[in-house]
Write an enzyme that holds these catalytic residues in place. Sequence first.
Site, mmCIF file in Angstrom:
data_model
loop_
_atom_site.group_PDB
_atom_site.id
_atom_site.type_symbol
_atom_site.label_atom_id
_atom_site.label_comp_id
_atom_site.label_asym_id
_atom_site.label_seq_id
_atom_site.Cartn_x
_atom_site.Cartn_y
_atom_site.Cartn_z
ATOM 1 N N ASP A 33 0.854 -1.183 0.000
ATOM 2 C CA ASP A 33 0.000 0.000 0.000
ATOM 3 C C ASP A 33 0.897 1.243 0.000
ATOM 4 O O ASP A 33 1.906 1.275 0.699
ATOM 5 C CB ASP A 33 -0.902 -0.010 1.238
ATOM 6 N N HIS A 102 -10.269 -4.655 -3.502
ATOM 7 C CA HIS A 102 -8.927 -4.843 -2.935
ATOM 8 C C HIS A 102 -9.040 -5.099 -1.438
ATOM 9 O O HIS A 102 -9.768 -4.426 -0.727
ATOM 10 C CB HIS A 102 -8.010 -3.655 -3.235
ATOM 11 N N LEU A 103 -8.315 -6.116 -1.013
ATOM 12 C CA LEU A 103 -8.276 -6.514 0.388
ATOM 13 C C LEU A 103 -7.062 -5.877 1.048
ATOM 14 O O LEU A 103 -5.936 -6.039 0.575
ATOM 15 C CB LEU A 103 -8.174 -8.044 0.499
ATOM 16 N N HIS A 104 -7.307 -5.148 2.135
ATOM 17 C CA HIS A 104 -6.202 -4.596 2.924
ATOM 18 C C HIS A 104 -5.703 -5.679 3.870
ATOM 19 O O HIS A 104 -6.499 -6.351 4.535
ATOM 20 C CB HIS A 104 -6.676 -3.388 3.752
#
Length: 129
Positions: A33, A102-104
């Site tokens: 990120d 989107h997966l954090h």
Amino acid sequence: YDRKCVFCRIARREEPNTALLPCEDEDLVCFKDIKPGAPHHYLVVPVEHMGNCKTLKTEHIPLVKRMMEVGRAVLQSNNVTDLNDIRMGFHWPPFCSIAHLHLHVLAPASQLGFLARLYYKVNSYWFIT
């Protein structure tokens, strides 16, 4: 594929400034990120353009599980040993800045800063795990 979508371009390796991390699932990509909320903060993204988490249906459960598996594997490959001290989730619209699923993946969750604890608060109005 949406040419205007930065995550589509990253997934197709069209953004040379974004390094992709090793991922054993050919339908997913993972990268750091750009505004990390924890010492380890990665995004797991489907190569195929998908809308935000509100578009998920029951048939997407296997995809979300694979995304979580990739997230755990990336954490382990980056020497994160306590997989009980992690946070994974999606920002709930309108609080997601990119309209591509989107997966954090954040670790250690215990080291989230003050603002990150708010931004990635478990099952809040803006972040779901």
